[in-house]
Design a protein around this motif. Structure first.
Motif, PDB file in Angstrom:
ATOM      1  N   VAL A  87       0.877  -1.166   0.000  1.00 35.52           N
ATOM      2  CA  VAL A  87       0.000   0.000   0.000  1.00 35.52           C
ATOM      3  C   VAL A  87       0.912   1.213   0.000  1.00 35.52           C
ATOM      4  N   VAL A  88       0.770   2.084  -1.001  1.00 35.91           N
ATOM      5  CA  VAL A  88       1.622   3.267  -1.090  1.00 35.91           C
ATOM      6  C   VAL A  88       0.805   4.530  -0.884  1.00 35.91           C
ATOM      7  N   VAL A  89       1.462   5.552  -0.385  1.00 34.52           N
ATOM      8  CA  VAL A  89       0.827   6.850  -0.135  1.00 34.52           C
ATOM      9  C   VAL A  89       1.519   7.887  -1.009  1.00 34.52           C
ATOM     10  N   LEU A  90       0.731   8.626  -1.784  1.00 39.18           N
ATOM     11  CA  LEU A  90       1.273   9.642  -2.679  1.00 39.18           C
ATOM     12  C   LEU A  90       0.686  10.997  -2.317  1.00 39.18           C
ATOM     13  N   GLU A  91       1.520  12.051  -2.429  1.00 37.54           N
ATOM     14  CA  GLU A  91       1.061  13.376  -2.006  1.00 37.54           C
ATOM     15  C   GLU A  91       1.634  14.466  -2.905  1.00 37.54           C
ATOM     16  N   ASP A  92       0.812  15.470  -3.127  1.00 42.75           N
ATOM     17  CA  ASP A  92       1.231  16.697  -3.805  1.00 42.75           C
ATOM     18  C   ASP A  92       1.500  17.722  -2.712  1.00 42.75           C
ATOM     19  N   THR A  93       2.752  17.876  -2.330  1.00 40.20           N
ATOM     20  CA  THR A  93       3.075  18.730  -1.184  1.00 40.20           C
ATOM     21  C   THR A  93       3.179  20.210  -1.532  1.00 40.20           C
ATOM     22  N   ASN A  94       3.387  20.530  -2.817  1.00 37.83           N
ATOM     23  CA  ASN A  94       3.564  21.942  -3.185  1.00 37.83           C
ATOM     24  C   ASN A  94       2.362  22.526  -3.921  1.00 37.83           C
ATOM     25  N   GLY A  95       1.290  21.714  -4.066  1.00 33.55           N
ATOM     26  CA  GLY A  95       0.059  22.236  -4.630  1.00 33.55           C
ATOM     27  C   GLY A  95       0.092  22.540  -6.102  1.00 33.55           C
ATOM     28  N   ASP A  96       0.982  21.884  -6.856  1.00 28.84           N
ATOM     29  CA  ASP A  96       1.058  22.167  -8.291  1.00 28.84           C
ATOM     30  C   ASP A  96       0.224  21.204  -9.132  1.00 28.84           C
ATOM     31  N   GLY A  97      -0.551  20.332  -8.470  1.00 24.07           N
ATOM     32  CA  GLY A  97      -1.402  19.414  -9.215  1.00 24.07           C
ATOM     33  C   GLY A  97      -0.719  18.140  -9.628  1.00 24.07           C
ATOM     34  N   LYS A  98       0.454  17.836  -9.027  1.00 20.62           N
ATOM     35  CA  LYS A  98       1.168  16.602  -9.318  1.00 20.62           C
ATOM     36  C   LYS A  98       1.748  16.050  -8.020  1.00 20.62           C
ATOM     37  N   ALA A  99       1.752  14.721  -7.905  1.00 18.28           N
ATOM     38  CA  ALA A  99       2.356  14.102  -6.726  1.00 18.28           C
ATOM     39  C   ALA A  99       3.869  14.266  -6.786  1.00 18.28           C
ATOM     40  N   ASP A 100       4.453  14.660  -5.664  1.00 18.07           N
ATOM     41  CA  ASP A 100       5.904  14.785  -5.626  1.00 18.07           C
ATOM     42  C   ASP A 100       6.545  13.898  -4.573  1.00 18.07           C
ATOM     43  N   THR A 101       5.724  13.195  -3.766  1.00 16.80           N
ATOM     44  CA  THR A 101       6.266  12.226  -2.823  1.00 16.80           C
ATOM     45  C   THR A 101       5.471  10.935  -2.911  1.00 16.80           C
ATOM     46  N   SER A 102       6.153   9.847  -2.659  1.00 12.57           N
ATOM     47  CA  SER A 102       5.519   8.531  -2.643  1.00 12.57           C
ATOM     48  C   SER A 102       6.303   7.644  -1.695  1.00 12.57           C
ATOM     49  N   HIS A 103       5.593   6.960  -0.800  1.00  7.22           N
ATOM     50  CA  HIS A 103       6.296   6.054   0.108  1.00  7.22           C
ATOM     51  C   HIS A 103       5.401   4.873   0.457  1.00  7.22           C
ATOM     52  N   THR A 104       6.006   3.854   1.018  1.00  2.00           N
ATOM     53  CA  THR A 104       5.290   2.644   1.395  1.00  2.00           C
ATOM     54  C   THR A 104       4.629   2.821   2.757  1.00  2.00           C
ATOM     55  N   PHE A 105       3.327   2.585   2.807  1.00  2.00           N
ATOM     56  CA  PHE A 105       2.649   2.523   4.106  1.00  2.00           C
ATOM     57  C   PHE A 105       2.847   1.147   4.719  1.00  2.00           C
ATOM     58  N   VAL A 106       2.591   0.095   3.937  1.00  2.62           N
ATOM     59  CA  VAL A 106       2.786  -1.266   4.428  1.00  2.62           C
ATOM     60  C   VAL A 106       3.125  -2.171   3.255  1.00  2.62           C
ATOM     61  N   GLN A 107       4.005  -3.126   3.520  1.00  3.37           N
ATOM     62  CA  GLN A 107       4.344  -4.155   2.547  1.00  3.37           C
ATOM     63  C   GLN A 107       4.455  -5.470   3.301  1.00  3.37           C
ATOM     64  N   GLU A 108       3.782  -6.484   2.805  1.00  4.16           N
ATOM     65  CA  GLU A 108       3.803  -7.791   3.459  1.00  4.16           C
ATOM     66  C   GLU A 108       3.859  -8.871   2.391  1.00  4.16           C
ATOM     67  N   LYS A 109       4.503  -9.963   2.719  1.00  2.77           N
ATOM     68  CA  LYS A 109       4.575 -11.057   1.760  1.00  2.77           C
ATOM     69  C   LYS A 109       3.195 -11.628   1.463  1.00  2.77           C
ATOM     70  N   GLY A 110       2.297 -11.496   2.427  1.00  2.00           N
ATOM     71  CA  GLY A 110       0.948 -12.003   2.228  1.00  2.00           C
ATOM     72  C   GLY A 110       0.069 -11.131   1.368  1.00  2.00           C
ATOM     73  N   LEU A 111       0.515  -9.941   1.048  1.00  4.64           N
ATOM     74  CA  LEU A 111      -0.256  -9.078   0.160  1.00  4.64           C
ATOM     75  C   LEU A 111       0.067  -9.437  -1.284  1.00  4.64           C
ATOM     76  N   ILE A 112      -0.926  -9.980  -1.965  1.00  2.00           N
ATOM     77  CA  ILE A 112      -0.742 -10.379  -3.365  1.00  2.00           C
ATOM     78  C   ILE A 112      -1.821  -9.695  -4.191  1.00  2.00           C
ATOM     79  N   ALA A 113      -1.454  -8.556  -4.753  1.00  2.00           N
ATOM     80  CA  ALA A 113      -2.400  -7.757  -5.541  1.00  2.00           C
ATOM     81  C   ALA A 113      -3.721  -7.572  -4.817  1.00  2.00           C
ATOM     82  N   PRO A 114      -3.716  -7.023  -3.604  1.00  2.00           N
ATOM     83  CA  PRO A 114      -4.983  -6.779  -2.911  1.00  2.00           C
ATOM     84  C   PRO A 114      -5.834  -5.810  -3.700  1.00  2.00           C
ATOM     85  N   LEU A 115      -7.095  -6.122  -3.842  1.00  2.00           N
ATOM     86  CA  LEU A 115      -7.940  -5.334  -4.730  1.00  2.00           C
ATOM     87  C   LEU A 115      -8.452  -4.054  -4.104  1.00  2.00           C
TER      88      LEU A 115
END
Length: 903
Positions: A87-115
């Motif tokens: 599960v990734v989190v993306l954010e537009d921190t400078n308000g220009d209408g585009k995401a400029d940061t992206s990071h992992t919230f959670v990663q697990e071996k049991g997550l296989i393309a969760p819908l």
């Protein structure tokens, strides 16, 4: 592929930091300039790989951050990302209408393309079969740390692992409930109140994957709520997993549903190739993919009546799509927008925000196979909705599609217009739209082809718009009201939840919301009123007298969710001017004692126009499990005690209620020459849907030579006697009457010629020629041995009406010249070897004893099980090639020219 919902067992793997994995190929995407949207809007790229990979689902939080589930480890690629999906989190921190940061919230071996993913403040809900997992970000740092944060399995028991027809996303309703959606893999799960739900049907261990839940042991059994349900389904529950209710069932693979502020639920549902659709969900209703018994689906409903009752397979229907969803059966809700082949995915409902009032009330439905997001403005019609479809966003205006099951799986690697595979759409906190794209040449078919794992998020907004995200403070009443007014669905839920907890202190502020000039916002306040003490209940009751139909409807629904006794409100509105409200009155009576609900249903029935399927179905759903008592009470109250003098409306009401108490009366009607042929036929059909031996005995009597309903009775006895009524052991009776005698059936060998080793010409040869539509119309009549053209030909092969408009000339040429190159999903042939050495090639429409198979020319044969030596899937098409039909390249060009006009 985009219709992913794969998954795993309960997860115990600890949190993993973002890994060093990278795809094997460079990222790709469809340029924003390729998209067509309404003229006042524009498409821009908000984020793209490597900020995210293969996005399966998306949600948004109050600060405008997007949360995305990824599907790198999909199907045959399970293990491609060794540390699991994220599960990734993306954010537009400078308000220009585009995401400029992206990071992992959670990663697990049991997550296989969760819908599915849903964000409710700091609770992140991930749909990962067999579990619904809730991650609580306790310290709100947007990174799951098991030492600080909380992970719990809310509910478990959803089939299947690494499968596309399983658990989908959680969404919030305006009533404060959470709604879940599951495909036809089914489930057996127990809610936190201790009630077990058994969602079981014949679709079991199909399509690969792992099936940890043995739904077959539960087939036909009632759930703890007293009802028999079929998969797929929608359910609602309290956010803590208690008090689950099944809202709708009988789907094939609904990818997602959405709930608007009126409490209406919409979804799309996949069934390739003939019958994908977008529909309103009638509460408690069946979409019709499974029969009432949950034992038959898809192909068993495909064939139509034959004049010879020994080869009849199903009831008469007006067209294939209606047959597919059993629209002419009692016990199904209305079809909605049936658009044919496709692969529908995420849905959203737009109510308010920066797009403006022009778009308020717009239902958006992603259609990955058609490279489009459909737009609808649902229009109330009777007890349902009219859904007129438009292309809201598309990369493909030519209508030439590829890579989907319904196009035979053909993949155009180099054409980016067909590589746009929208997986989800979500409304942002300011009202802009975000669309996730799983970029791939293939969609459906349980597979993907893009090794770059590319993904893009597009933003749809007014031209030149800059983000304006207003802060939300749930600790205050004004802040909670602001959240309630949010354009974003799940943010609205946080406002509801906060205001509900504040109780009577929030009454004045919420009452003011109910008077908002925006009707969608006003409705959100109404839902809260009954939760805010006696004055809130009184205010909600007063709205039952509003001149605004929508306010009366929402007020009734809000009271229904909270009132201990709905009967007084139901009595009050049973004669309301709105059929939608009368529909809801009927539905509110379900599971209440027959003696209390029958007088109210009598009043509701008086308002039926005799045509509205959803209205009639709501009465049937209200009477569930006590149809006899309700029917007899309604019969007497409506003055319908003389069977031969029944009104047509009451006859149709009887058809829907399937009461065994009506068998004698129905038998009398079916035997009477004083009634019309159509009235007698309806009586016979009504008997056939009554699950009681007395109904079978009545049809056996009606199959007598002296009966005016003999032919209809014989046809239905074959259908039911070898199907749902097999438990009554009617074989000897069927044999005695000549309806079905396996020993006397004469079978004819029908084989499809082998594919020619060499073609006389290629599709490219055809496409170089100019076709003559006039000649093509005459030449096309050679195809009526398989295709229906006008009134000629059987429903054996895909419908040709609108075919070239949907598929394009390239696909048409390929399919006619070499039909075995790519076989459309749903038209795979079966070869039956008989014990006498003969073969029957064709399309199996019913399995079991007997097996029913339709062959070239529409020849349908009933094959007793004891005559079959073996069956196998054919490695070639059931359709003859152009060469085998004696067509030249010019002939094919002529046929395609005519088919372009055949719409």
């Amino acid at each position: 592929m985009i219709r992913v919902v794969l998954c795993t067992i309960a997860i115990t793997t600890p949190f993993l930091a973002a890994e060093d994995w990278q795809p094997s190929k460079p990222a790709e995407s469809v340029p924003a300039v390729r998209f067509k949207v309404p003229d006042d809007l524009e498409v821009t790229v908000w984020a793209s790989t490597p900020q995210l990979f293969n996005p399966t689902n998306v949600d948004v939080d109050a600060k405008g951050r997007l949360w995305v589930t990824e599907g790198v480890n999909y199907r045959r690629h399970n293990g491609r990302r060794p540390d699991g999906d994220r599960v990734v989190v993306l954010e537009d921190t400078n308000g220009d209408g585009k995401a400029d940061t992206s990071h992992t919230f959670v990663q697990e071996k049991g997550l296989i393309a969760p819908l599915g993913i849903a964000v409710f403040d700091n609770k992140i809900v991930v749909s990962q079969p067999p579990d619904i997992i809730v991650y609580t970000d306790v310290n709100r740092d947007l990174k799951f740390d098991p030492a600080v944060d909380k992970r719990e399995v809310l509910l478990t028991g959803f089939n299947a692992v690494n499968h596309d027809h399983s658990l989908h996303s959680v969404t919030a309703g305006p009533d404060g409930k959470w709604y879940i959606n599951n495909g036809n893999c089914g489930a057996v799960f127990t809610d936190k109140s201790g009630k077990t739900f058994r969602m079981a049907g014949d679709y079991y261990k199909n399509g690969g994957g792992e099936w940890p839940v043995d739904t077959q042991k539960e087939l036909g059994k009632k759930s703890d709520d007293g009802h028999v349900w079929t998969p797929g389904f929608t359910a609602r529950m309290n956010p803590d997993g208690t008090n689950v209710e099944i809202v709708g069932h009988g789907y094939r693979n609904s990818y997602e549903n959405c709930e608007n502020s009126l409490g209406e639920i919409f979804q799309n549902d996949n069934d390739d190739p003939p019958a994908c659709r977008t529909s309103y969900i009638l509460e408690y209703g069946s979409a019709g993919y499974f029969t009432r018994e949950g034992r038959s689906y898809n192909s068993v409903k495909r064939a139509s009546y034959s004049k010879n009752p020994t080869v009849s397979t199903v009831m008469p229907v007006s067209d294939w799509g209606r047959t597919h969803w059993r629209q002419d059966d009692p016990g199904t809700f209305d079809i909605g927008d049936l658009y044919g082949g496709g692969s529908p995915t995420g849905v959203a409902f737009y109510e308010n925000g920066v797009l403006g009032k022009k778009y308020a009330g717009t239902l958006l439905s992603c259609e990955a196979a058609r490279n489009v997001i459909f737009g609808y403005q649902p229009e109330p019609v009777g007890a349902g909705y009219k859904l007129d479809r438009t292309d809201f966003m598309t990369s493909n205006t030519t209508g030439e599609f590829s890579g989907a099951d319904y196009t035979g799986g053909v993949k155009k690697q180099g054409d980016d217009k067909v590589l746009f595979r929208p997986s989800d759409v979500v409304v942002g906190p300011d009202g802009v739209l975000y669309v996730t794209d799983w970029y791939d040449p293939r969609v459906g078919g349980h597979g993907d082809m893009d090794d770059s794992c590319s993904g893009t998020i597009y933003r749809i907004a007014p031209k030149g718009y800059k983000p304006k995200i207003q802060p939300v403070d749930l600790s205050t009443i004004p802040g909670s009201i602001a959240a309630l007014k949010s354009p974003a669905n799940n943010i609205r839920w946080t406002g509801f939840d906060s205001l509900q907890k504040k109780g009577a202190a929030a009454f004045d502020a919420v009452l003011a919301v109910t008077k908002d000039s925006d009707p969608w916002i006003a409705a959100r306040g109404v839902w809260l009123l009954p939760h805010l003490g006696p004055q809130g209940v009184a205010a909600c009751e007063k709205l039952l007298e509003s001149s605004d139909t929508r306010m009366r409807l929402v007020a009734f629904r809000a009271l229904r969710r909270t009132a201990k006794d709905i009967i007084p409100y139901s009595k009050k509105l049973a004669g309301d001017s709105s059929p939608a409200i009368r529909r809801d009155v009927a539905l509110s009576l379900r599971d209440l004692p027959a003696e209390k609900i029958t007088p109210i249903l009598v009043q509701v029935a008086k308002g039926w126009d005799g045509k509205d399927k959803n209205y009639l179905e709501s009465i049937g759903l209200a009477a569930a499990e006590q149809e006899n008592a309700v029917w007899t009470g309604m019969r007497d109250a409506l003055g319908q005690t003389q069977p031969l003098k029944w009104s047509d409306n009451f006859a149709k009401l009887t058809w829907r209620l399937w009461p065994s108490q009506a068998v004698t009366a129905l038998k009398e009607r079916a035997s009477s020459t004083a009634l019309t042929k159509e009235q007698r036929a309806l009586a016979v059909e009504s008997l056939s849907f009554i699950d009681d031996r007395s109904a079978a005995d009545a049809l056996l009597t009606l199959a007598d030579d002296k009966s005016p309903s003999k032919a209809d009775a014989m046809k239905w006895l074959l259908v039911r006697g070898t199907g749902a009524w097999a438990k009554f052991n009617l074989k000897d009776d069927l044999k005695k009457r000549g309806i079905y005698d396996p020993d006397k059936i004469e079978l004819t060998e029908v084989t499809v010629p082998a594919k020619p080793e060499k073609l006389n010409f290629t599709p490219d040869d055809v496409l170089k020629l100019t076709g003559d539509a006039t000649k093509g119309k005459a030449t096309a009549m050679r195809c009526v041995m398989c295709h229906q053209i006008g009134d000629a030909g059987p429903h054996y092969a895909p419908d040709l009406k609108g075919w070239v408009a949907r598929q394009g000339a390239n696909m048409a040429a390929r399919s006619i010249v070499d039909p075995s190159a790519d076989i459309a999903h749903g038209f795979e042939g079966t070869a039956i070897q008989l014990k006498d050495g003969k073969w029957i090639d064709g399309l199996v429409t019913t399995t079991g004893d007997p097996t029913v198979i339709t062959s070239t020319g529409g020849v349908t044969q009933t094959v007793p099980k004891n005559r079959i030596a073996s069956t196998k899937h054919m490695d070639r098409s059931l359709m003859l090639s152009a060469d085998q039909l004696g067509l030249t390249a010019q002939d094919v060009a002529d046929v395609i020219a005519w088919l372009k006009t055949y719409n």
